[in-house]
Design a protein around this motif. Structure first.
Motif, PDB file in Angstrom:
ATOM      1  N   SER A  71       8.057 -25.264 -17.815  1.00 50.35           N
ATOM      2  CA  SER A  71       7.811 -24.640 -16.518  1.00 50.35           C
ATOM      3  C   SER A  71       6.917 -23.411 -16.668  1.00 50.35           C
ATOM      4  N   GLN A  72       6.274 -23.078 -15.605  1.00 50.74           N
ATOM      5  CA  GLN A  72       5.276 -22.014 -15.586  1.00 50.74           C
ATOM      6  C   GLN A  72       5.941 -20.648 -15.407  1.00 50.74           C
ATOM      7  N   GLN A  73       5.449 -19.669 -16.130  1.00 49.61           N
ATOM      8  CA  GLN A  73       5.854 -18.275 -15.958  1.00 49.61           C
ATOM      9  C   GLN A  73       4.794 -17.644 -15.048  1.00 49.61           C
ATOM     10  N   THR A  74       5.203 -16.725 -14.187  1.00 45.40           N
ATOM     11  CA  THR A  74       4.272 -16.187 -13.197  1.00 45.40           C
ATOM     12  C   THR A  74       4.336 -14.668 -13.122  1.00 45.40           C
ATOM     13  N   PHE A  75       3.159 -14.033 -13.158  1.00 46.12           N
ATOM     14  CA  PHE A  75       3.032 -12.602 -12.884  1.00 46.12           C
ATOM     15  C   PHE A  75       2.556 -12.439 -11.448  1.00 46.12           C
ATOM     16  N   ASP A  76       3.023 -11.382 -10.786  1.00 51.93           N
ATOM     17  CA  ASP A  76       2.508 -11.083  -9.456  1.00 51.93           C
ATOM     18  C   ASP A  76       2.313  -9.583  -9.307  1.00 51.93           C
ATOM     19  N   VAL A  77       1.297  -9.226  -8.533  1.00 56.14           N
ATOM     20  CA  VAL A  77       0.944  -7.831  -8.281  1.00 56.14           C
ATOM     21  C   VAL A  77       1.364  -7.495  -6.861  1.00 56.14           C
ATOM     22  N   ASN A  78       2.129  -6.429  -6.717  1.00 55.01           N
ATOM     23  CA  ASN A  78       2.600  -6.006  -5.406  1.00 55.01           C
ATOM     24  C   ASN A  78       1.483  -5.309  -4.631  1.00 55.01           C
ATOM     25  N   SER A  79       1.207  -5.746  -3.417  1.00 55.34           N
ATOM     26  CA  SER A  79       0.199  -5.113  -2.572  1.00 55.34           C
ATOM     27  C   SER A  79       0.796  -3.884  -1.888  1.00 55.34           C
ATOM     28  N   GLN A  80      -0.064  -2.901  -1.622  1.00 55.86           N
ATOM     29  CA  GLN A  80       0.420  -1.680  -0.985  1.00 55.86           C
ATOM     30  C   GLN A  80      -0.716  -0.897  -0.368  1.00 55.86           C
ATOM     31  N   SER A  81      -0.347   0.066   0.476  1.00 60.77           N
ATOM     32  CA  SER A  81      -1.293   1.003   1.069  1.00 60.77           C
ATOM     33  C   SER A  81      -0.953   2.404   0.579  1.00 60.77           C
ATOM     34  N   VAL A  82      -1.998   3.173   0.256  1.00 57.67           N
ATOM     35  CA  VAL A  82      -1.822   4.549  -0.220  1.00 57.67           C
ATOM     36  C   VAL A  82      -2.854   5.444   0.459  1.00 57.67           C
ATOM     37  N   ASP A  83      -2.564   6.725   0.499  1.00 60.73           N
ATOM     38  CA  ASP A  83      -3.518   7.687   1.037  1.00 60.73           C
ATOM     39  C   ASP A  83      -4.557   8.030  -0.017  1.00 60.73           C
ATOM     40  N   ILE A  84      -5.669   8.618   0.429  1.00 62.20           N
ATOM     41  CA  ILE A  84      -6.689   9.071  -0.519  1.00 62.20           C
ATOM     42  C   ILE A  84      -6.124  10.205  -1.374  1.00 62.20           C
ATOM     43  N   ASN A  85      -6.638  10.324  -2.592  1.00 65.79           N
ATOM     44  CA  ASN A  85      -6.262  11.399  -3.520  1.00 65.79           C
ATOM     45  C   ASN A  85      -4.751  11.511  -3.708  1.00 65.79           C
ATOM     46  N   THR A  86      -4.108  10.370  -3.932  1.00 64.94           N
ATOM     47  CA  THR A  86      -2.654  10.300  -4.069  1.00 64.94           C
ATOM     48  C   THR A  86      -2.279   9.535  -5.336  1.00 64.94           C
ATOM     49  N   ASN A  87      -1.252  10.017  -6.040  1.00 65.42           N
ATOM     50  CA  ASN A  87      -0.712   9.270  -7.171  1.00 65.42           C
ATOM     51  C   ASN A  87       0.181   8.146  -6.643  1.00 65.42           C
ATOM     52  N   PHE A  88       0.110   6.977  -7.270  1.00 61.72           N
ATOM     53  CA  PHE A  88       0.917   5.838  -6.848  1.00 61.72           C
ATOM     54  C   PHE A  88       1.148   4.919  -8.039  1.00 61.72           C
ATOM     55  N   THR A 103      -4.774  -0.853  -0.619  1.00 59.16           N
ATOM     56  CA  THR A 103      -5.551  -0.368   0.510  1.00 59.16           C
ATOM     57  C   THR A 103      -5.463   1.152   0.517  1.00 59.16           C
ATOM     58  N   ILE A 104      -6.601   1.786   0.409  1.00 61.43           N
ATOM     59  CA  ILE A 104      -6.658   3.250   0.422  1.00 61.43           C
ATOM     60  C   ILE A 104      -6.998   3.673   1.842  1.00 61.43           C
ATOM     61  N   ILE A 105      -6.100   4.471   2.424  1.00 65.41           N
ATOM     62  CA  ILE A 105      -6.223   4.868   3.817  1.00 65.41           C
ATOM     63  C   ILE A 105      -6.746   6.308   3.892  1.00 65.41           C
ATOM     64  N   GLY A 106      -7.745   6.506   4.712  1.00 66.13           N
ATOM     65  CA  GLY A 106      -8.269   7.844   4.921  1.00 66.13           C
ATOM     66  C   GLY A 106      -9.617   7.783   5.571  1.00 66.13           C
ATOM     67  N   PRO A 107     -10.100   8.912   6.042  1.00 65.36           N
ATOM     68  CA  PRO A 107     -11.426   8.937   6.660  1.00 65.36           C
ATOM     69  C   PRO A 107     -12.518   8.807   5.595  1.00 65.36           C
ATOM     70  N   GLU A 108     -13.580   8.166   5.971  1.00 64.82           N
ATOM     71  CA  GLU A 108     -14.714   8.037   5.061  1.00 64.82           C
ATOM     72  C   GLU A 108     -15.794   9.001   5.533  1.00 64.82           C
ATOM     73  N   PHE A 109     -16.190   9.898   4.657  1.00 65.45           N
ATOM     74  CA  PHE A 109     -17.180  10.912   4.993  1.00 65.45           C
ATOM     75  C   PHE A 109     -18.559  10.475   4.536  1.00 65.45           C
ATOM     76  N   ASN A 110     -19.518  10.588   5.411  1.00 67.14           N
ATOM     77  CA  ASN A 110     -20.918  10.327   5.083  1.00 67.14           C
ATOM     78  C   ASN A 110     -21.706  11.604   5.362  1.00 67.14           C
ATOM     79  N   LEU A 111     -22.059  12.308   4.320  1.00 65.11           N
ATOM     80  CA  LEU A 111     -22.839  13.531   4.473  1.00 65.11           C
ATOM     81  C   LEU A 111     -24.318  13.199   4.481  1.00 65.11           C
ATOM     82  N   GLN A 112     -25.022  13.771   5.441  1.00 62.34           N
ATOM     83  CA  GLN A 112     -26.456  13.485   5.527  1.00 62.34           C
ATOM     84  C   GLN A 112     -27.253  14.750   5.481  1.00 62.34           C
TER      85      GLN A 112
END
Length: 156
Positions: free
Chosen positions: A17-34, A147-156
């Motif tokens: 039988s097959q052994q299986t690895f899986d990666v847990n999906s999640q959302s985090v804020d910008i500049n955050t340890n997780f 998923t990294i949540i936060g505003p995206e800044f575009n400086l011009q």
């Protein structure tokens, strides 16, 4: 005779039988340890494994302090970047202890998100999983997303 066929089927199924690895999906804020949680479903005892985790190196950084869950309490873990977009994870036991048959989280990789909002895929590749005899086991993996949540800044 029917019992012999049933027993043969059961032994063959458990052995191959097959052994299986899986990666847990999640959302985090910008500049955050997780933590990225990796799970393992194994139908035979495992002594060691390694795999590569492919990710977007611009989105987050690998830190130190990775942990194993109680499923692998007699094992050691190393995790390091082998290039800008790939982490190699190795879990082993110097005394050849086993990870019992089971399912659930097996390890947590410590990371820090950057200021790069968006959804980033995580995929497991180049898996090597060994049983008590050092034989390679058949494996598969399912990826996840950060998923990294936060505003995206575009400086011009």
């Amino acid at each position: 005779m029917r019992n012999i066929f049933y027993l043969l089927f059961l032994v063959t199924n458990l052995t191959y039988s097959q052994q299986t690895f899986d990666v847990n999906s999640q959302s985090v804020d910008i500049n955050t340890n997780f933590s990225i949680e990796i799970g393992l479903v194994n139908s035979v005892e495992v002594t060691a494994f390694q795999f590569d985790l492919d990710y977007d190196g611009d989105a987050f950084d690998l830190l130190s302090g990775h942990t194993l869950t109680s499923r692998a309490e007699n094992h050691s873990i190393t995790a390091s970047n082998i290039n800008d977009n790939r982490i190699r994870v190795i879990v082993y036991s110097a005394s050849n202890e086993v990870i019992d048959i089971g399912s659930g989280p097996i390890l947590n990789l410590q990371c820090s998100s950057n200021n790069e909002p968006g959804s980033y895929s995580l995929s497991v590749s180049d898996i090597v999983l060994s049983d008590i005899n050092g034989s390679s086991l058949s494996t598969s993996a399912s990826g996840g997303n950060v998923t990294i949540i936060g505003p995206e800044f575009n400086l011009q």
